[in-house]
Structures are given as C-alpha cells and as structure tokens.
Write a protein that holds these residues in place. Structure first.
Motif, short mmCIF file in Angstrom:
data_model
loop_
_atom_site.label_atom_id
_atom_site.label_comp_id
_atom_site.label_asym_id
_atom_site.label_seq_id
_atom_site.Cartn_x
_atom_site.Cartn_y
_atom_site.Cartn_z
N TYR A 37 0.84 -1.18 0.00
CA TYR A 37 0.00 0.00 0.00
C TYR A 37 0.89 1.24 0.00
O TYR A 37 2.06 1.18 0.36
N ARG A 38 0.30 2.36 -0.37
CA ARG A 38 1.02 3.62 -0.25
C ARG A 38 0.05 4.72 0.15
O ARG A 38 -1.13 4.66 -0.14
N GLN A 39 0.62 5.71 0.85
CA GLN A 39 -0.18 6.86 1.26
C GLN A 39 0.62 8.13 0.99
O GLN A 39 1.68 8.34 1.58
N LYS A 43 -3.74 12.23 1.07
CA LYS A 43 -4.53 11.23 0.35
C LYS A 43 -4.74 9.99 1.21
O LYS A 43 -4.03 9.76 2.17
N GLU A 44 -5.73 9.20 0.84
CA GLU A 44 -5.99 7.96 1.56
C GLU A 44 -4.96 6.90 1.16
O GLU A 44 -4.40 6.93 0.06
N ARG A 45 -4.77 5.95 2.05
CA ARG A 45 -3.88 4.84 1.74
C ARG A 45 -4.54 3.98 0.65
O ARG A 45 -5.74 3.70 0.70
N GLU A 46 -3.75 3.56 -0.32
CA GLU A 46 -4.28 2.77 -1.43
C GLU A 46 -3.42 1.53 -1.65
O GLU A 46 -2.20 1.54 -1.46
N ALA A 92 5.39 8.71 -1.74
CA ALA A 92 4.44 8.30 -0.70
C ALA A 92 5.19 7.51 0.35
O ALA A 92 6.35 7.14 0.17
N TYR A 94 5.22 3.90 1.90
CA TYR A 94 4.80 2.58 1.45
C TYR A 94 4.73 1.62 2.63
O TYR A 94 5.64 1.59 3.47
N TYR A 95 3.64 0.84 2.68
CA TYR A 95 3.37 -0.11 3.74
C TYR A 95 3.02 -1.47 3.15
O TYR A 95 2.56 -1.56 2.02
N TRP A 111 -0.34 -1.30 11.58
CA TRP A 111 0.56 -1.15 10.46
C TRP A 111 2.00 -0.94 10.94
O TRP A 111 2.23 -0.52 12.07
#
Length: 121
Positions: A37-39, A43-46, A92, A94-95, A111
């Motif tokens: 995922y990235r945020q 912005k929201e995490r996607e 961003a 990244y997760y 997270w």
C-alpha cells in the motif's frame, strides 16, 4: 503479535528504481496474500500491488502496472516491491499488510512504520 517492518525507501530521481522489502512475523505468512500500500500526503492509503499466498497470482493498480513488480519469499517471511520508471506521483509512504484479495480490506489493523519513497529531481 503481528509485526510488519518495511525498508528500502529513499530519494530517487524520476526514471529511477528502488526495491522495497517487508519482513513479517507473528502470523502464518505463507498462508496469506500480501499487499503493498502507499499513502501520499493528503490522500488515503491505497493498495498498489498484491500477491497470492503461493506467489502465483499478482494484481496491480493501473497507476503502477508495468512498472512495479511484487514478489515474495515464504522461507524468509518477506514480500518485495521492485519499482522501476519511478515518477514524482509515486512519492508516498509505502506499507505492507496481509490482504485476502484485491478490493478486500487489509487483514491487520496494526501497520508498520512504513518506508518513505520520494521521487524528485
């Protein structure tokens, strides 16, 4: 206790490459699909990439398909994200997280700290 530790981020010029790693522990890593995922700021995490438990199926967001590659090593409880042709809009944090399928919510509420990727000249 679930732990997700992301690493490998940094500052890179547009067009450059980075490889991110996520070391997982505290759950049966080999039995879960994993996602990156990235945020970005404001912005929201996607979800940008997902890989099935055995690594045979991968899915990507349209914005990264053809540039990013997700992979995993179940012997090391680690999932990777190879990022090529990076763009400023890839900037961003990244997760990683376990995720059952594309469009499904992430499995764990806790997270990791994430890893910052900054694409800039």
């Amino acid at each position: 206790q679930v732990q997700l530790v992301e690493s490998g981020g940094g500052l890179v010029q547009p067009g450059g490459s980075l490889t991110l790693s996520c070391a997982a522990s505290g759950f049966s890593f080999w039995s879960y699909g994993m996602g990156w995922y990235r945020q970005a700021p404001g912005k929201e995490r996607e979800l940008v990439a997902r890989i099935s438990s055995a690594g045979s199926i991968t899915n990507y967001a349209d914005s990264v398909r053809g540039r990013f590659t997700i992979s995993r090593d179940n012997a090391k409880n680690t999932v990777y994200l190879q990022m090529n042709s990076l763009k400023p809009e890839d900037t961003a944090v990244y997760y990683c997280n376990a995720v059952a399928g594309w469009g499904q919510p992430p499995r764990y509420d806790d997270w990791g700290q994430g890893t910052q990727v900054t694409v800039s000249s």
